[in-house]
Design an enzyme around this catalytic site. Structure first.
Site, PDB file in Angstrom:
ATOM      1  N   LYS A  22       7.327 -14.225  -1.193  1.00  0.00           N
ATOM      2  CA  LYS A  22       7.246 -13.017  -2.284  1.00  0.00           C
ATOM      3  C   LYS A  22       8.086 -11.833  -1.990  1.00  0.00           C
ATOM      4  O   LYS A  22       8.483 -11.294  -2.601  1.00  0.00           O
ATOM      5  CB  LYS A  22       5.713 -12.818  -2.279  1.00  0.00           C
ATOM      6  CG  LYS A  22       5.421 -11.712  -3.008  1.00  0.00           C
ATOM      7  CD  LYS A  22       3.785 -11.295  -3.198  1.00  0.00           C
ATOM      8  CE  LYS A  22       3.477 -10.553  -1.916  1.00  0.00           C
ATOM      9  NZ  LYS A  22       3.657  -9.031  -1.967  1.00  0.00           N
ATOM     10  N   ARG A  92       2.236  -2.639  -6.847  1.00  0.00           N
ATOM     11  CA  ARG A  92       2.612  -1.394  -6.055  1.00  0.00           C
ATOM     12  C   ARG A  92       4.130  -1.399  -5.466  1.00  0.00           C
ATOM     13  O   ARG A  92       4.750  -0.626  -5.457  1.00  0.00           O
ATOM     14  CB  ARG A  92       1.700  -1.172  -4.696  1.00  0.00           C
ATOM     15  CG  ARG A  92       0.301  -1.263  -5.274  1.00  0.00           C
ATOM     16  CD  ARG A  92      -0.609  -0.277  -4.490  1.00  0.00           C
ATOM     17  NE  ARG A  92      -1.846  -0.243  -5.116  1.00  0.00           N
ATOM     18  CZ  ARG A  92      -2.236   0.709  -6.034  1.00  0.00           C
ATOM     19  NH1 ARG A  92      -1.690   1.640  -6.412  1.00  0.00           N
ATOM     20  NH2 ARG A  92      -3.410   0.423  -6.532  1.00  0.00           N
ATOM     21  N   ARG A 121      -0.518   4.817   0.680  1.00  0.00           N
ATOM     22  CA  ARG A 121       0.900   4.371   0.949  1.00  0.00           C
ATOM     23  C   ARG A 121       1.864   5.232  -0.075  1.00  0.00           C
ATOM     24  O   ARG A 121       2.438   5.063  -0.838  1.00  0.00           O
ATOM     25  CB  ARG A 121       0.765   2.907   0.145  1.00  0.00           C
ATOM     26  CG  ARG A 121       1.785   1.854   0.539  1.00  0.00           C
ATOM     27  CD  ARG A 121       1.193   0.629   0.415  1.00  0.00           C
ATOM     28  NE  ARG A 121       2.048  -0.466   0.829  1.00  0.00           N
ATOM     29  CZ  ARG A 121       1.826  -1.711   0.672  1.00  0.00           C
ATOM     30  NH1 ARG A 121       1.003  -2.281   0.136  1.00  0.00           N
ATOM     31  NH2 ARG A 121       2.828  -2.426   0.833  1.00  0.00           N
ATOM     32  N   PRO A 122       2.301   6.066   0.990  1.00  0.00           N
ATOM     33  CA  PRO A 122       3.192   7.196   0.372  1.00  0.00           C
ATOM     34  C   PRO A 122       4.675   6.664   0.143  1.00  0.00           C
ATOM     35  O   PRO A 122       4.856   5.498   1.040  1.00  0.00           O
ATOM     36  CB  PRO A 122       3.253   8.200   1.789  1.00  0.00           C
ATOM     37  CG  PRO A 122       2.850   7.666   2.911  1.00  0.00           C
ATOM     38  CD  PRO A 122       1.846   6.235   2.345  1.00  0.00           C
ATOM     39  N   ILE A 123       5.467   7.216  -0.550  1.00  0.00           N
ATOM     40  CA  ILE A 123       6.838   6.741  -0.571  1.00  0.00           C
ATOM     41  C   ILE A 123       7.570   8.078  -0.372  1.00  0.00           C
ATOM     42  O   ILE A 123       8.996   8.166  -0.954  1.00  0.00           O
ATOM     43  CB  ILE A 123       7.092   6.428  -2.107  1.00  0.00           C
ATOM     44  CG1 ILE A 123       6.545   7.532  -3.052  1.00  0.00           C
ATOM     45  CG2 ILE A 123       6.264   5.089  -2.413  1.00  0.00           C
ATOM     46  CD1 ILE A 123       7.079   7.010  -4.550  1.00  0.00           C
ATOM     47  N   ASP A 124       7.401   8.897   0.721  1.00  0.00           N
ATOM     48  CA  ASP A 124       8.205  10.043   1.168  1.00  0.00           C
ATOM     49  C   ASP A 124       9.512   9.653   1.693  1.00  0.00           C
ATOM     50  O   ASP A 124      10.434  10.286   1.356  1.00  0.00           O
ATOM     51  CB  ASP A 124       7.296  10.763   1.927  1.00  0.00           C
ATOM     52  CG  ASP A 124       6.898  10.102   3.104  1.00  0.00           C
ATOM     53  OD1 ASP A 124       6.408   8.903   3.029  1.00  0.00           O
ATOM     54  OD2 ASP A 124       6.852  10.598   4.339  1.00  0.00           O
ATOM     55  N   LEU A 125       9.530   8.531   2.433  1.00  0.00           N
ATOM     56  CA  LEU A 125      10.698   8.032   3.112  1.00  0.00           C
ATOM     57  C   LEU A 125      11.800   7.601   1.958  1.00  0.00           C
ATOM     58  O   LEU A 125      13.055   7.816   2.047  1.00  0.00           O
ATOM     59  CB  LEU A 125      10.308   6.987   3.995  1.00  0.00           C
ATOM     60  CG  LEU A 125       9.445   7.452   5.270  1.00  0.00           C
ATOM     61  CD1 LEU A 125       9.173   5.964   6.071  1.00  0.00           C
ATOM     62  CD2 LEU A 125      10.035   8.395   6.083  1.00  0.00           C
ATOM     63  N   ASP A 306       1.006  -8.407   8.106  1.00  0.00           N
ATOM     64  CA  ASP A 306       0.641  -9.262   7.149  1.00  0.00           C
ATOM     65  C   ASP A 306       0.225 -10.642   7.504  1.00  0.00           C
ATOM     66  O   ASP A 306      -0.872 -11.325   6.827  1.00  0.00           O
ATOM     67  CB  ASP A 306       1.915  -9.928   6.061  1.00  0.00           C
ATOM     68  CG  ASP A 306       2.311  -8.712   5.239  1.00  0.00           C
ATOM     69  OD1 ASP A 306       1.480  -7.544   5.133  1.00  0.00           O
ATOM     70  OD2 ASP A 306       3.295  -8.827   4.568  1.00  0.00           O
ATOM     71  N   ILE A 328       0.749  -0.534  11.925  1.00  0.00           N
ATOM     72  CA  ILE A 328       1.469  -0.475  10.675  1.00  0.00           C
ATOM     73  C   ILE A 328       0.722   0.227   9.679  1.00  0.00           C
ATOM     74  O   ILE A 328       1.202   1.232   9.130  1.00  0.00           O
ATOM     75  CB  ILE A 328       1.913  -1.860  10.205  1.00  0.00           C
ATOM     76  CG1 ILE A 328       2.824  -2.444  11.085  1.00  0.00           C
ATOM     77  CG2 ILE A 328       3.014  -1.659   8.914  1.00  0.00           C
ATOM     78  CD1 ILE A 328       4.023  -1.823  11.856  1.00  0.00           C
TER      79      ILE A 328
HETATM   80  C1  UD1 Z   1       6.184  -4.155   2.904  1.00  0.00           C
HETATM   81  C2  UD1 Z   1       5.589  -5.696   2.361  1.00  0.00           C
HETATM   82  C3  UD1 Z   1       4.244  -5.718   2.898  1.00  0.00           C
HETATM   83  C4  UD1 Z   1       4.130  -5.161   4.598  1.00  0.00           C
HETATM   84  C5  UD1 Z   1       4.942  -4.347   4.953  1.00  0.00           C
HETATM   85  C6  UD1 Z   1       5.155  -3.843   6.483  1.00  0.00           C
HETATM   86  C7  UD1 Z   1       6.768  -6.059   0.420  1.00  0.00           C
HETATM   87  C8  UD1 Z   1       6.703  -6.188  -0.836  1.00  0.00           C
HETATM   88  N1  UD1 Z   1       5.635  -5.732   0.974  1.00  0.00           N
HETATM   89  O1  UD1 Z   1       5.406  -3.291   2.384  1.00  0.00           O
HETATM   90  O2  UD1 Z   1       3.788  -7.214   2.754  1.00  0.00           O
HETATM   91  O3  UD1 Z   1       2.900  -5.581   4.786  1.00  0.00           O
HETATM   92  O4  UD1 Z   1       6.251  -4.080   4.330  1.00  0.00           O
HETATM   93  O5  UD1 Z   1       5.631  -5.124   6.954  1.00  0.00           O
HETATM   94  O6  UD1 Z   1       7.945  -6.334   0.752  1.00  0.00           O
HETATM   95  N2  UD1 Z   1       5.546   4.721   4.941  1.00  0.00           N
HETATM   96  C9  UD1 Z   1       5.284   5.885   5.020  1.00  0.00           C
HETATM   97  N3  UD1 Z   1       6.180   6.448   3.925  1.00  0.00           N
HETATM   98  C10 UD1 Z   1       7.123   5.869   3.077  1.00  0.00           C
HETATM   99  C11 UD1 Z   1       6.988   4.348   3.252  1.00  0.00           C
HETATM  100  C12 UD1 Z   1       6.166   3.816   4.243  1.00  0.00           C
HETATM  101  O7  UD1 Z   1       4.593   6.698   5.619  1.00  0.00           O
HETATM  102  O8  UD1 Z   1       7.875   6.227   2.467  1.00  0.00           O
HETATM  103  C13 UD1 Z   1       4.407   3.780   5.669  1.00  0.00           C
HETATM  104  C14 UD1 Z   1       3.494   3.321   5.087  1.00  0.00           C
HETATM  105  O9  UD1 Z   1       2.158   3.937   4.722  1.00  0.00           O
HETATM  106  C15 UD1 Z   1       2.839   2.042   6.186  1.00  0.00           C
HETATM  107  C16 UD1 Z   1       4.341   2.030   6.954  1.00  0.00           C
HETATM  108  O10 UD1 Z   1       5.250   3.017   6.946  1.00  0.00           O
HETATM  109  O11 UD1 Z   1       2.143   2.448   7.102  1.00  0.00           O
HETATM  110  C17 UD1 Z   1       5.084   0.779   6.657  1.00  0.00           C
HETATM  111  O12 UD1 Z   1       5.388   0.556   5.245  1.00  0.00           O
HETATM  112  P1  UD1 Z   1       6.734  -0.304   4.676  1.00  0.00           P
HETATM  113  O13 UD1 Z   1       7.191  -0.839   5.741  1.00  0.00           O
HETATM  114  O14 UD1 Z   1       7.218   0.793   3.750  1.00  0.00           O
HETATM  115  O15 UD1 Z   1       5.722  -1.381   3.791  1.00  0.00           O
HETATM  116  P2  UD1 Z   1       5.911  -1.698   2.416  1.00  0.00           P
HETATM  117  O16 UD1 Z   1       7.472  -1.681   1.996  1.00  0.00           O
HETATM  118  O17 UD1 Z   1       5.260  -0.788   1.530  1.00  0.00           O
END
Ligand code: UD1
Length: 418
Positions: A22, A92, A121-125, A306, A328
């Site tokens: 997925k 999401r 689940r921020p998207i700041d990055l 996961d 994570i």
């Molecule tokens: C993806 C996977 C998810 C998996 C995760 C970690 C998909 C669709 N989902 O989720 O199944 O559990 O990777 O392997 O591929 N974070 C920030 N700011 C950001 C982005 C992330 O602080 O802008 C933090 C998140 O809150 C979290 C960590 O970074 O604590 C990891 O997130 P990320 O690797 O981005 O996971 P996803 O891409 O959401």
């Protein structure tokens, strides 16, 4: 609300097919927005999140055709740059469309994905990187509007954490950016590699190196291609845990053992036998599995977050005490209370969970709060005595194709009630 009845403590034996991942299918589907010709995606899992991705592509104006596990997409006709809130909210990870839409249309409008069941689940990055690439980002009333004057700028982007989604968004945004974009501390998950392989087949120029950099040399257009999605390593781990908890003997078909390199040592420590021949994995159990000293979730190639919940469900049945550290996500122990309802002995303190194994789990009614938590309930229910009723299968259906049929085929007594 649908539910799953699981009559536990029956040995699983037989073959299980492992479908496409997925987490690989979703970004690859989003990336087809960048292709000016038809793309054929094979081994695309039949899951609700994939269905939502296809709906988003159709809404944007792409022609989409699905034939079983094959999806044919022609995004040449795309003429919209917005994603309606009802589609954004259903999944999401729809945020991975942002980079692709800005790259193709020079603008994008999507709603904020917000917090989620795994904690904030921020998207700041993602947004910081887009701004660095010259995108004007306006965030208001839960909506994100992106706009770029001419084209996106290349350059060096350093991630403070190797976020999977942010790495994907930057790759998608930078495919057409003139010059070289370098992502420092990029995520290296196999799903990222699959996305890069797909884009390179379409004519992109993306390279990775051992230091964890991803380098994207901008190109002017992408063609179409045919691509096969990699096997789902988390679904494979889930079926491994399900077989092990029942003392079973199963053959998983269509796996990639390299992607399971952080999983095998855990099963080895548990004294669960595995043997890989090409794309088949046999798993069998000779004695009651032992505890695992320490499971620390880490970015790839470390142990995947996961897989934490399903391995914890298995460890609840093992001899001895296992320790988990979740590094994570902030809030990824929601399955613990449900495992405890089944009789598991688990204590959580901050990022750490201590699991004292018992062979006395009894079926009862449990809920799931997220996808992998739901899978953990299935694993625990299969190992427990008596009947477990898992309420609300929406989470499970996001990530596990055909799960009850696959389990029935190897001897489980499970029944879905709509
Ligand atoms: C993806 C996977 C998810 C998996 C995760 C970690 C998909 C669709 N989902 O989720 O199944 O559990 O990777 O392997 O591929 N974070 C920030 N700011 C950001 C982005 C992330 O602080 O802008 C933090 C998140 O809150 C979290 C960590 O970074 O604590 C990891 O997130 P990320 O690797 O981005 O996971 P996803 O891409 O959401």
């Amino acid at each position: 609300m649908s539910k799953l009845l699981i009559c536990g403590n029956r040995r699983l034996e037989g073959r299980v097919p492992i479908y496409g991942a997925k987490n690989s299918a979703l970004p690859i589907l989003a990336s087809t927005i960048l292709c000016s010709e038809e793309c054929v995606i094979h081994n695309c899992p039949i899951l609700s999140d994939v269905y939502v991705s296809l709906k988003i592509l159709e809404y944007l104006g792409a022609k989409v055709k699905r034939e079983g596990h094959d999806v044919i997409i022609n995004a040449n006709s795309i003429d919209r740059y917005d994603i309606p809130e009802f589609l954004m909210r259903q999944m999401r990870s729809s945020i991975i469309f942002l980079g692709a839409i800005v790259s193709r249309m020079n603008r994008a409008k999507v709603s904020f994905p917000g917090g989620c069941e795994l904690g904030p689940r921020p998207i700041d990055l993602h947004l910081k990187a887009l701004k660095q690439m010259g995108v004007t980002v306006k965030e208001q009333h839960g909506c994100i509007e992106c706009h770029v004057e001419k084209s996106l700028k290349s350059g060096e982007i350093s991630l403070s954490f190797p976020s999977v989604g942010a790495t994907e968004n930057i790759i998608l945004a930078s495919v057409f950016a003139k010059g070289k974009t370098k992502i420092i501390n990029a995520a290296r998950e196999p799903e990222i590699t699959d996305l890069i392989n797909f884009l390179n087949k379409c004519g992109a120029k993306i390279f990775t190196n051992k230091e964890g950099f991803v380098i994207i040399e901008g190109v002017s257009r992408l063609t179409g291609t045919e691509h096969r999605i990699i096997p789902d390593r988390i679904a494979a781990t889930t079926y491994m845990a399900a077989a092990a908890v029942t003392g079973g003997d199963v053959l998983l078909e269509g796996i990639c053992s390299r992607h399971l390199s952080a999983i095998f040592p855990i099963f080895e420590e548990m004294k669960i036998k595995t043997c890989v021949v090409k794309k088949q994995l046999r798993l069998w159990v000779e004695d009651r599995p032992r505890c695992v000293k320490l499971v620390r979730t880490m970015p790839y190639p470390g142990f995947p977050t996961d897989a934490q919940a399903v391995i914890m469900a298995l460890s609840a049945f093992c001899q001895g005490t296992s320790v988990f550290v979740e590094n994570i996500f902030e809030s990824r122990y929601k399955h613990v209370d449900e495992l405890v309802r089944l009789g598991a002995n688990i204590k959580v303190e901050g990022k750490t969970a201590i699991v004292r194994g018992t062979n006395n789990l009894q079926g009862t009614t449990v809920k799931s709060y997220d996808l992998r938590g739901a899978a953990a309930m299935v694993v625990a229910g299969l190992g427990a005595q008596g009947e477990t009723c898992l309420l609300d299968l929406r989470h499970l259906d996001r990530g596990y194709e055909n799960i009850e049929e696959n389990l029935k085929a190897i001897g489980a007594l499970v029944k879905r009630i709509e």
